[in-house]
Every structure is written in C-alpha cells, then in structure tokens.
Scaffold this motif. Structure first.
Motif, PDB file in Angstrom:
ATOM      1  N   VAL A  17      33.252  23.578  46.660  1.00  0.00           N
ATOM      2  CA  VAL A  17      33.591  24.997  46.615  1.00  0.00           C
ATOM      3  C   VAL A  17      34.085  25.448  47.989  1.00  0.00           C
ATOM      4  O   VAL A  17      33.431  25.192  49.007  1.00  0.00           O
ATOM      5  CB  VAL A  17      32.380  25.846  46.182  1.00  0.00           C
ATOM      6  CG1 VAL A  17      32.721  27.328  46.247  1.00  0.00           C
ATOM      7  CG2 VAL A  17      31.943  25.463  44.775  1.00  0.00           C
ATOM      8  N   ALA A  70      41.566  27.256  45.588  1.00  0.00           N
ATOM      9  CA  ALA A  70      40.975  26.350  44.613  1.00  0.00           C
ATOM     10  C   ALA A  70      40.279  25.206  45.314  1.00  0.00           C
ATOM     11  O   ALA A  70      40.759  24.710  46.322  1.00  0.00           O
ATOM     12  CB  ALA A  70      42.057  25.803  43.678  1.00  0.00           C
ATOM     13  N   TRP A  76      36.469  23.863  39.338  1.00  0.00           N
ATOM     14  CA  TRP A  76      37.202  25.104  39.575  1.00  0.00           C
ATOM     15  C   TRP A  76      38.663  24.796  39.889  1.00  0.00           C
ATOM     16  O   TRP A  76      38.951  23.911  40.679  1.00  0.00           O
ATOM     17  CB  TRP A  76      36.595  25.871  40.743  1.00  0.00           C
ATOM     18  CG  TRP A  76      35.280  26.505  40.432  1.00  0.00           C
ATOM     19  CD1 TRP A  76      34.043  25.982  40.661  1.00  0.00           C
ATOM     20  CD2 TRP A  76      35.073  27.789  39.848  1.00  0.00           C
ATOM     21  NE1 TRP A  76      33.080  26.863  40.245  1.00  0.00           N
ATOM     22  CE2 TRP A  76      33.680  27.988  39.742  1.00  0.00           C
ATOM     23  CE3 TRP A  76      35.928  28.802  39.389  1.00  0.00           C
ATOM     24  CZ2 TRP A  76      33.124  29.140  39.207  1.00  0.00           C
ATOM     25  CZ3 TRP A  76      35.365  29.952  38.862  1.00  0.00           C
ATOM     26  CH2 TRP A  76      33.986  30.116  38.777  1.00  0.00           C
ATOM     27  N   HIS A  77      39.556  25.562  39.288  1.00  0.00           N
ATOM     28  CA  HIS A  77      40.983  25.417  39.553  1.00  0.00           C
ATOM     29  C   HIS A  77      41.623  26.797  39.583  1.00  0.00           C
ATOM     30  O   HIS A  77      41.169  27.720  38.897  1.00  0.00           O
ATOM     31  CB  HIS A  77      41.656  24.549  38.474  1.00  0.00           C
ATOM     32  CG  HIS A  77      41.105  23.162  38.404  1.00  0.00           C
ATOM     33  ND1 HIS A  77      41.481  22.164  39.272  1.00  0.00           N
ATOM     34  CD2 HIS A  77      40.172  22.615  37.574  1.00  0.00           C
ATOM     35  CE1 HIS A  77      40.821  21.060  38.984  1.00  0.00           C
ATOM     36  NE2 HIS A  77      40.028  21.301  37.960  1.00  0.00           N
ATOM     37  N   ARG A  78      42.654  26.921  40.376  1.00  0.00           N
ATOM     38  CA  ARG A  78      43.337  28.200  40.496  1.00  0.00           C
ATOM     39  C   ARG A  78      44.760  28.095  39.984  1.00  0.00           C
ATOM     40  O   ARG A  78      45.448  27.099  40.197  1.00  0.00           O
ATOM     41  CB  ARG A  78      43.364  28.664  41.955  1.00  0.00           C
ATOM     42  CG  ARG A  78      43.891  30.089  42.088  1.00  0.00           C
ATOM     43  CD  ARG A  78      43.941  30.523  43.517  1.00  0.00           C
ATOM     44  NE  ARG A  78      44.881  29.699  44.277  1.00  0.00           N
ATOM     45  CZ  ARG A  78      45.012  29.783  45.587  1.00  0.00           C
ATOM     46  NH1 ARG A  78      44.261  30.596  46.275  1.00  0.00           N
ATOM     47  NH2 ARG A  78      45.892  29.023  46.209  1.00  0.00           N
ATOM     48  N   LEU A 108      41.613  32.277  38.231  1.00  0.00           N
ATOM     49  CA  LEU A 108      40.655  31.247  38.613  1.00  0.00           C
ATOM     50  C   LEU A 108      39.961  30.754  37.350  1.00  0.00           C
ATOM     51  O   LEU A 108      39.515  31.561  36.529  1.00  0.00           O
ATOM     52  CB  LEU A 108      39.640  31.834  39.591  1.00  0.00           C
ATOM     53  CG  LEU A 108      38.706  30.884  40.343  1.00  0.00           C
ATOM     54  CD1 LEU A 108      39.512  29.933  41.220  1.00  0.00           C
ATOM     55  CD2 LEU A 108      37.727  31.696  41.185  1.00  0.00           C
ATOM     56  N   PHE A 133      37.140  27.978  35.534  1.00  0.00           N
ATOM     57  CA  PHE A 133      36.007  27.057  35.674  1.00  0.00           C
ATOM     58  C   PHE A 133      35.762  26.373  34.334  1.00  0.00           C
ATOM     59  O   PHE A 133      35.810  27.004  33.276  1.00  0.00           O
ATOM     60  CB  PHE A 133      34.752  27.827  36.090  1.00  0.00           C
ATOM     61  CG  PHE A 133      33.485  27.026  36.010  1.00  0.00           C
ATOM     62  CD1 PHE A 133      33.205  26.047  36.955  1.00  0.00           C
ATOM     63  CD2 PHE A 133      32.577  27.245  34.985  1.00  0.00           C
ATOM     64  CE1 PHE A 133      32.041  25.307  36.892  1.00  0.00           C
ATOM     65  CE2 PHE A 133      31.404  26.511  34.912  1.00  0.00           C
ATOM     66  CZ  PHE A 133      31.128  25.541  35.863  1.00  0.00           C
ATOM     67  N   GLN A 159      31.508  31.933  42.667  1.00  0.00           N
ATOM     68  CA  GLN A 159      31.566  30.665  41.956  1.00  0.00           C
ATOM     69  C   GLN A 159      30.173  30.079  41.759  1.00  0.00           C
ATOM     70  O   GLN A 159      29.839  29.571  40.679  1.00  0.00           O
ATOM     71  CB  GLN A 159      32.479  29.694  42.716  1.00  0.00           C
ATOM     72  CG  GLN A 159      33.938  30.112  42.679  1.00  0.00           C
ATOM     73  CD  GLN A 159      34.813  29.262  43.579  1.00  0.00           C
ATOM     74  OE1 GLN A 159      34.375  28.747  44.603  1.00  0.00           O
ATOM     75  NE2 GLN A 159      36.077  29.120  43.202  1.00  0.00           N
ATOM     76  N   GLU A 167      28.207  29.342  38.084  1.00  0.00           N
ATOM     77  CA  GLU A 167      27.597  28.065  37.719  1.00  0.00           C
ATOM     78  C   GLU A 167      26.103  28.233  37.438  1.00  0.00           C
ATOM     79  O   GLU A 167      25.564  27.609  36.517  1.00  0.00           O
ATOM     80  CB  GLU A 167      27.837  27.053  38.835  1.00  0.00           C
ATOM     81  CG  GLU A 167      29.318  26.721  39.018  1.00  0.00           C
ATOM     82  CD  GLU A 167      29.551  25.610  40.028  1.00  0.00           C
ATOM     83  OE1 GLU A 167      28.791  24.623  40.008  1.00  0.00           O
ATOM     84  OE2 GLU A 167      30.491  25.730  40.821  1.00  0.00           O
TER      85      GLU A 167
END
Length: 508
Positions: free
Chosen positions: A18, A126, A133-135, A140, A142, A219, A223
């Motif tokens: 992260v 990201a 996680w990806h942007r 964004l 997850f 983030q 989670e």
C-alpha cells in the motif's frame, strides 16, 4: 508480520503493498516548511522485506530519491535522506527507519532502484503490480483474495450502509472510527456469497482527492472491513468528481466491462443497497434527519437495478417515503419545438439585435451557433470579449455595418438588457429577446455534463448559478423588445454514448 516507519514522531504503519504518502507534520516530526506534506511515497514489500521510496514533493516529483545525498527539503527533512531512505534499517545515519515486526531481526536487504514513476491523473497512487489495489485514473479498485466473477451482483454503499462510526458522529474522527452498522450484516452477506452473488461495494470518497483522507488509511480500513464481514469484497472507489462519482454510472460500467473477468452481469438478478435514498425528515420513528442525498437510489435507477435501503434489506423494514430530484433528464423530449411560439420566425430578414437571457449552461451558445450564426448574425459573447462594455461596442460596430447581432450573455435583469435595447434603438433596428427557460436544476445538470465531456472547460459553480437566480427578472416586451421568444432546452446528440450519459441523474 507488520512494518512500521520509526522516526521522531509516532510509528507509522506501512501496510503490505500500500502506498503511504508522508511529509511535514506530526506523524514524522518534520517541521521544515521546505518539505511538502506529501513529500515521499513509501511502499513496503513484506515478501522481500524491502521498501520502495519515491520522492513526489518538491525537488523531483516522481523520481527515485538519491539515498544519502542532499535533498530539496534540507538536512533532517523528509526531502533529505532521512525519510527518502527511511525504510532501510541498516542506515544508521538516518533518523527514520522501517522495522518489520513479527519476523527475524536480520538486516533488511537494500532496496533496488526502480525506474521513474509516470505522472498519473489526480488521485491516490496504485500499489505495485500484483497488489489487490489498482487505480484507473480517479477510480480505485480493490479485489479481495478469493473473489470470483458472477452474473449476480449484490451492490452496496459503504458508509451508512455497511459501516457506521463508533463515535456516533456523522463523519469518522479517524481511520479506526468505524463499526459494522447492524449485527445482521455479516450473516446476510455470507448467505449472498453462498448463493453465488459477488459482493461489490461502490463508494464515493471525495476526501481522497481533496487530501482530507490518507489513501493508506482508507485502504487499510477497507481491508479491515472485509475481514470483519468475512466475505471477499470487490470495492470500487470514486476518488473525485466526474463520471465515476455516484449517481453517474462510471463505477458500474467499469465493473460490467472490465472488472468481472468477461462474465456478463445480469441486471435483472442484481440489486443495490444504499442509505442515500432521498428520505424526508422523520422517515421512521427515531430517524429525525433526512437523507443527505438521493445519490444511491439514483445510482440504482440509472443502472436499472432493484434498490433497497439498509433498513429494508438487513432489518426487514417496510419501504419509506422518498422524493426524487425535481429535474429528470430522462423526461426531456428531443422532438419538442425549439422555440415558443413555434410559428414565430427565428431569423429576421433585416438587421436586428437578439438578446439571449438564461442560466449559464441553459444552452444559449449551442442554440445561437446552430441556428443564428449560420444565418449571418454576429456573435457577441462576454466569455470571449471579457466585459459588457466591449460587448456593447461590438454590438454597435456590427449594427453600423448593417449586420444582425446575437448577444450571448446571461442578461438576468432589465438593467443588463437595456444596454442592448439602447444600441438597437440608436441604430433604428428592432430588438428581440430569447428567453432560455432551463431551470436551475437543469442548468446544474448541463454544467456537470459539460465538465464530464469537455476537457479544459471552466466549471460553473453553484454560487454563480444562484447569483443569476437572485438577479433574474423575467424579460417583457415593455422593456423595449419587439418580441420575447421562449427557448426550452431540447437535447440533440449524434453520439448515443453521450446521450446515455446525459440522461443519467448526475447529482443526488
């Protein structure tokens, strides 16, 4: 195993994979104002027990910092080696370091240099490839381990739907200020997961773009919520305004087109749950406050999904009363007459002055360019000329050349309109008025649509629109107009995709 950045302030958690942004502030103890509050980005890799540090503040944004050299923030600041190489426990000269806890205390390997990061659109960075996680620009996404695609989507809002605050305040006081909203929620979600639904959260988080919410904290919170619920979640986060922000369907379309592993989503078998449902004050006993918006209900309406409030879905309550916005973009008739009375001639065969009146975003410029300028009218526009004095001068010059003029300003009151009536009178030509009848809500919708589809357009704030509304006095022939034509907003789109976007509710 966990990793913490240790320095002058309190230890800062570095979650695995992260991106954590650090700079001047109490977390680091750095006070040098040459150091930005977002000076460096640190990404811990638990598997390799290393940390990648990238300077994003002054002194070379997007570059891998030079370990041990002089930095833009000066000695002792985060721009210096202290925090640029902070994750290296073996660098004794550095006042900050990262410690991996719950693992053997052998020295950490030195991180390898990485190529410069590309400059990205606004929003949180990201995590590295392979992370959950990806942007995608301001979106964004997850995906929890074990997540499977499904034609059946159980969609949920986050705040006020799945979680509330421990403190009881409307907005969380910190990243730990959250709780599962109702005890029934985990069991219900587990049953949905068992029934083959994919659990997807769609949440607006404008605080990420405005810097009020740290990406790493949010983030980690997401989670933790997923772990507490006990089901694999897919979470789509709109970090700023635009096509991804509910109630606009950017997040839903991304899910259907790119984030369901190619499996088609069944709208009929899917549903959405959210607390922004347009409910009035006292919508239920003990619920005195009205809903802050209607964005969740409108998101479902835009997508054609069945909609439930959290109380209806998790607690079995009956439906509550609600109100939709006064303006419905789906109700506009593309075949409606373009002006009223329709039998009136729009274009004059002899020179005249046409004065447009209407909200910014009411369609004035588009209408004039489509119907009047091709007929030879001179376009007098304050956005281009800069002041009403220049507009009056341009009007006088055109009339002196025997040409007709279309005045493209908001002209909300008799005083602003009288300038052009006087020009026409002095030139011995008639003056007519085009009253663009779009409401405040219609103008707001049009301006949001323009911001989403036209790059570089200066946004029109609600302050400007409300100022026009306060000043507005309906034009009358008694002001000196030979005629007042009413011009409704009639949508015209050659591109079906733009039409679909326009017909979505865009504000709750």
């Amino acid at each position: 195993m966990r990793c913490f950045l240790q320095g002058a302030g309190e230890p800062v958690a570095l979650p695995d994979g992260v991106a954590v942004l650090l700079g001047r502030g109490p977390l680091t103890g750095v006070t040098d104002r040459k150091c930005s509050r977002r000076q460096v980005e640190i990404v811990a890799n638990y598997a390799e027990r290393t940390a990648r540090v990238t300077q994003v503040g002054p002194g070379g944004a997007g570059r891998e910092p030079h370990v041990g050299g002089a930095g833009g923030a000066g000695p002792g600041g985060l721009g210096h080696a202290a925090a640029r190489a902070a994750p290296l426990a073996g660098q004794r000269a550095l006042p900050a370091r990262a410690a991996f806890r719950g693992a053997p205390r052998d020295p950490l390997p030195t991180p390898q240099k990485t190529p410069p990061l590309p400059r990205a659109p606004p929003g949180p960075r990201a995590p590295p490839s392979g992370s959950a996680w990806h942007r995608h620009g301001p979106l964004l996404v997850f995906a929890a381990p074990g997540l499977r695609p499904s034609a059946q989507i159980a969609g949920f809002d986050l705040d006020g739907t799945l979680i509330g605050t421990k403190s009881g305040k409307v907005f969380p006081t910190g990243p730990e200020d959250w709780r599962i909203l109702y005890p029934e929620i985990p069991k219900k979600l587990k049953q949905l997961h068992s029934d083959g639904y994919k659990i997807v959260v769609f949440t607006n988080q404008l605080g990420l773009a405005r810097g009020r919410l740290r990406p790493a904290d949010f983030q980690a919170k997401v989670e933790a919520v997923g772990q507490r619920l006990g089901v694999p979640l897919q979470v789509l986060v709109a970090t700023g305004p635009g096509i991804y922000r509910k109630p606009v369907l950017g997040m839903w379309e991304h899910l259907c087109e790119q984030a369901n592993e190619g499996l088609a989503v069944s709208v009929e078998k899917s549903f959405y749950v959210g607390d922004a449902a347009g409910r009035p004050p006292n919508w239920a006993p003990g619920r005195k406050k009205k809903d802050f918006s209607c964005s969740d209900r409108l998101f479902a309406l835009n997508a054609g999904l069945r909609f439930h409030t959290p109380e209806e879905f998790f607690l079995g309550w009956g439906p509550a009363a609600f109100a939709l916005p006064a303006f419905d973009p789906r109700a506009l008739d593309p075949a409606a007459p373009l002006w009223d009375p329709p039998e009136a001639a729009l274009v004059s065969p002899r020179p005249e002055v046409l004065v447009a009146v209407g909200f910014p975003g009411a369609g004035k410029t588009t209408f004039l360019r489509r119907h009047l300028l091709p007929a030879g009218y001179v376009h007098v526009n304050r956005d281009t000329l800069g002041s009403w004095q220049r507009c009056v001068a341009a009007c006088q010059a055109a009339l002196a050349q025997g040409r007709s003029v279309a005045v493209d300003n908001t002209n909300p009151d008799p005083e602003s309109r009288q300038r052009y009536v006087a020009c026409a009178r002095a030139a011995g030509t008639p003056c007519r008025c085009l009253l663009f009848t779009a409401s405040l809500q219609q103008a707001q919708h049009n301006n949001r649509f323009r911001e989403m589809t036209e790059s570089g357009h200066v946004p029109v704030s609600d302050v400007v629109l409300l100022s026009y509304k306060r000043r507005f006095v309906a034009p009358e022939e008694a002001e000196g107009f030979a005629q007042v034509l009413r011009v409704p907003f009639v949508p015209h789109f050659a591109d079906p995709q733009r039409r679909r976007l326009f017909c979505q509710f865009s504000q709750g």
